[in-house]
Design a protein around this motif. Structure first.
Motif, PDB file in Angstrom:
ATOM      1  N   UNK A  94      55.931  36.564  48.628  1.00 19.16           N
ATOM      2  CA  UNK A  94      55.011  36.621  47.592  1.00 19.16           C
ATOM      3  C   UNK A  94      55.121  37.042  46.390  1.00 19.16           C
ATOM      4  N   UNK A  95      55.584  36.321  45.209  1.00 17.62           N
ATOM      5  CA  UNK A  95      56.042  37.121  44.170  1.00 17.62           C
ATOM      6  C   UNK A  95      54.940  37.135  43.128  1.00 17.62           C
ATOM      7  N   UNK A  96      54.287  38.335  43.010  1.00 11.24           N
ATOM      8  CA  UNK A  96      53.512  38.579  41.803  1.00 11.24           C
ATOM      9  C   UNK A  96      53.897  38.880  40.338  1.00 11.24           C
ATOM     10  N   UNK A  97      53.262  38.191  39.516  1.00 14.28           N
ATOM     11  CA  UNK A  97      53.398  38.302  38.115  1.00 14.28           C
ATOM     12  C   UNK A  97      51.886  38.505  37.463  1.00 14.28           C
ATOM     13  N   UNK A  98      52.108  39.827  36.628  1.00 14.69           N
ATOM     14  CA  UNK A  98      50.964  40.331  36.290  1.00 14.69           C
ATOM     15  C   UNK A  98      50.963  40.243  34.738  1.00 14.69           C
ATOM     16  N   UNK A  99      50.052  40.094  33.959  1.00 15.83           N
ATOM     17  CA  UNK A  99      50.271  40.070  32.447  1.00 15.83           C
ATOM     18  C   UNK A  99      50.100  41.454  31.801  1.00 15.83           C
TER      19      UNK A  99
END
Length: 244
Positions: A94-99
């Motif tokens: 599960x790859x998380x990208x947060x701004x």
């Protein structure tokens, strides 16, 4: 029924779940005859789908002020917990990208997330494509804010934003057998057509219209994912099959 409870009810009713027999890792293709059920020795050999890997991208663009940072950070964390603790996704898949830049009060999921820039998104989608096999599952969940300029719906990211057709190109022609896209932002209805593909499910928070208000959908979706109802609640015809 309150608006929040109503939203959660509808999400639970038509959403999922991957907990029923129909979406187990190994499933027979085709039907079984009555004779085969009576005498297993006479059962025809049916093809099976090999067990695949469940993969996901959780993408949250710029959240806004401090209150929205807290809200979206908690929602992404809850979604991550739902995928890994309820739906069988391994944390490493599960790859998380947060701004936003992470805050001290954020959970480890946010602190260890990649930055949700356009460049990082392009790299993440490319890596996903390299890893995917035909028997795999892939979920892509998009959160945050967006704006509509009269022609395109732009997801607000650190640095250059991205619009719906550019986003869709990053995920074109994926080979995974189960592909699900949740676009939970305002003006997300514009993503449905470019993302649509055979065998793919695309769920948007809005229609294709000037629906620019902040949506409640991602936060209700996170609640359902992290605390799903019992499968029997959603098995309307009682056939033991719960599907997306």
């Amino acid at each position: 029924m309150t608006m929040h409870r109503l939203a959660r009810f509808f999400i639970a009713s038509w959403l999922f779940l991957l907990t029923g027999p129909a979406l187990s890792d190994e499933r027979p293709i085709g039907s079984e005859s009555a004779a085969a059920r009576d005498d297993p020795a006479d059962a025809p050999k049916t093809a099976t789908l090999a067990a695949g890997t469940k993969r996901a991208i959780l993408l949250c663009g710029l959240s806004g002020d401090a209150a929205h940072h807290k809200l979206f950070a908690e929602t992404v964390t809850r979604m991550h917990d739902g995928l890994t603790k309820q739906l069988g996704f391994a944390a490493g898949d599960v790859h998380v990208l947060f701004g936003d830049e992470p805050q001290e009060s954020d959970a480890d999921v946010i602190k260890s997330a990649g930055r949700a820039t356009r460049e990082e998104l392009e790299q993440s989608s490319a890596k996903l494509r390299e890893k995917l096999r035909p028997e795999d599952t892939v979920w892509v969940i998009v959160l945050g804010h967006s704006h509509y300029d009269g022609k395109q719906s732009w997801l607000n990211l650190p640095g250059p934003d991205i619009q719906q057709t550019e986003f869709a190109k990053l995920f074109a022609e994926l080979t995974a057998r189960e592909q699900v896209f949740f676009i939970t932002t305002p003006t997300s209805g514009y993503y449905v057509k470019p993302l649509s593909a055979k065998g793919r499910v695309v769920i948007a928070a809005t229609e294709t219209d000037w629906e620019t208000n902040e949506t409640e959908f991602p936060h209700e979706l996170a609640r359902v994912l992290s605390s799903p109802p019992e499968a029997k609640e959603l098995d309307i015809d009682q056939d033991g099959t719960i599907s997306l």
